[in-house]
Design an enzyme around this catalytic site. Structure first.
Site, mmCIF file in Angstrom:
data_model
loop_
_atom_site.group_PDB
_atom_site.id
_atom_site.type_symbol
_atom_site.label_atom_id
_atom_site.label_comp_id
_atom_site.label_asym_id
_atom_site.label_seq_id
_atom_site.Cartn_x
_atom_site.Cartn_y
_atom_site.Cartn_z
ATOM 1 N N CYS A 112 33.590 40.579 39.169
ATOM 2 C CA CYS A 112 33.745 39.748 37.962
ATOM 3 C C CYS A 112 33.348 38.287 38.192
ATOM 4 O O CYS A 112 33.095 37.555 37.231
ATOM 5 C CB CYS A 112 35.176 39.813 37.450
ATOM 6 S SG CYS A 112 35.642 41.468 36.925
ATOM 7 N N HIS A 245 36.067 33.661 32.668
ATOM 8 C CA HIS A 245 35.822 35.103 32.714
ATOM 9 C C HIS A 245 36.770 35.761 31.722
ATOM 10 O O HIS A 245 37.969 35.477 31.713
ATOM 11 C CB HIS A 245 36.055 35.620 34.128
ATOM 12 C CG HIS A 245 36.128 37.109 34.207
ATOM 13 N ND1 HIS A 245 35.199 37.925 33.591
ATOM 14 C CD2 HIS A 245 37.016 37.944 34.818
ATOM 15 C CE1 HIS A 245 35.513 39.188 33.822
ATOM 16 N NE2 HIS A 245 36.607 39.224 34.559
ATOM 17 N N ASN A 275 36.578 43.265 28.872
ATOM 18 C CA ASN A 275 36.185 42.686 30.161
ATOM 19 C C ASN A 275 34.830 43.282 30.549
ATOM 20 O O ASN A 275 34.742 44.463 30.877
ATOM 21 C CB ASN A 275 37.259 43.010 31.205
ATOM 22 C CG ASN A 275 36.945 42.418 32.571
ATOM 23 O OD1 ASN A 275 35.824 42.004 32.831
ATOM 24 N ND2 ASN A 275 37.939 42.400 33.443
#
Ligand code: UT7
Length: 318
Positions: A112, A245, A275
């Site tokens: 990520c 993020h 996500n």
């Protein structure tokens, strides 16, 4: 010599999977997902649609905004956890799809945090004089790693891609970056599989210790943001936009609170995108650039954390 972002682009696959769709697939509810993650829907790539396909759409849009063509790009870095194949790199496949015939192309694997790692790398290439115009991409088809029977993970992730064009400049654009990793925490979030002798060994699905990730994420994100701002001599009040993020609204809110940012200055796309791992920051960035929130002269803070564990932050002047 500095580098500046001169164009952004993003792409989301056509198919939308809502929480109500998920209610029919696994033991969950729309209300649970929204209250624990802030997510209401996510996009899912079509069968055969690969990270490089999403990346190509996002890259063309970023290159169009930047006013650059295939002949101008001399560095491609793709951040992805879901490459098209074992090798060659997704960056080389993207290079071919975009008709780029010069420069270097490689992938960055920092899960990520991949986009902040890739952006920092490209900035150093440009400032070191080894590249002039870089395409930096986050592209993921992370839903392919999901076990659709595991309600603890399958409701949280989505597919997409975002890209920026970074170009050499006399005026500063990327002001600074801080990256960290700590492999002792690698078991908290992983897809523990490898290929051997033509067979998959291990578990080819995402595993996550949700609460462990949550606590670790809030702690290290606030630390790295404070470290970067102190290093740059900048107060949190001087940041125009935080582009985090997009993992989970509660992680974003807790981090924003710890670093003194009110939510009115935070770009949020997690509700519509879920996500999307390395794609989430450039997707959110492009959204806020195209709707006019991010404007010339503003200071933008990017931050991410994920598997590894790896985390980091980048400060950008627009
Ligand atoms: O890039 C980093 C990526 N990872 C993340 O951002 C994840 C970070 N972690 C989190 O956001 C949260 O830990 C989750 C959203 C994953 C889970 O929220 P939580 O508040 O930590 O829930 P929990 O794991 O403590 O589970 C609470 C309950 C459990 O039921 P019992 O044991 O209390 O009966 C779970 O089985 O919620 C249950 N549960 C669900 N219920 C409905 C877990 N997943 C679901 C679900 N729908 N999808």
């Amino acid at each position: 010599m500095y580098s500046r972002i001169i164009g952004t682009g993003s792409y989301l696959p056509e198919k939308v999977l809502t929480n109500f769709d998920l209610e029919k697939m696994v033991d969950t509810t729309h209300d649970w997902i929204v209250s624990r993650s802030g997510i209401t829907e996510r996009h899912v790539a079509a069968a055969g649609e690969l990270s490089s396909d999403l990346a190509a759409h996002a890259s063309r849009r970023a290159m169009e905004m930047a006013g650059v063509g295939a002949d101008d790009i001399d560095l491609i870095i793709v951040a992805t956890t879901t490459p098209d194949q074992i090798f060659p790199s997704t960056a080389c496949i993207l290079q071919d799809k975009l008709g780029i015939r010069q420069g270097a192309a490689f992938d960055v694997q920092a899960v990520c945090s991949g986009f902040v790692y890739a952006l920092n790398t490209a900035d150093l290439y440009i400032r070191g004089g080894q590249a002039r115009t870089a395409l930096v991409v986050g592209a993921e088809v992370l839903t392919r790693l999901l076990d659709w029977n595991d309600r603890g993970t399958c409701v949280l992730f989505g597919d997409g891609a975002g890209a920026v064009v970074l170009q050499a400049s006399d005026a500063p654009g990327i002001l600074g970056a801080k990256l960290h990793s700590d492999g002792r925490y690698r078991d908290l979030l992983q897809a523990n599989a490898r290929i051997s002798g033509g067979k998959i060994e291990g578990a080819p699905y995402m595993f996550m210790d949700g609460q462990g990730v949550f606590k670790f994420a809030v702690k290290v994100l606030s630390e790295v943001v404070q470290e970067l701002l102190a290093d740059q001599g900048i107060k949190d009040s001087e940041i125009d936009w935080l582009v985090p993020h997009q993992a989970n609204i509660r992680i974003i809110e807790a981090t924003a609170k710890k670093v003194g940012m009110d939510m009115g200055r935070v770009v949020l796309t997690v509700g519509q995108h879920g996500n999307t791992s390395a794609a989430s920051i450039p997707l959110a960035l492009d959204t806020a650039v195209r709707d006019g929130r991010i404007r010339a002269g503003q200071k933008i803070l990017l931050e991410a954390v994920g598997g590894g564990f790896a985390w980091g932050a980048v400060l950008v002047k627009w």
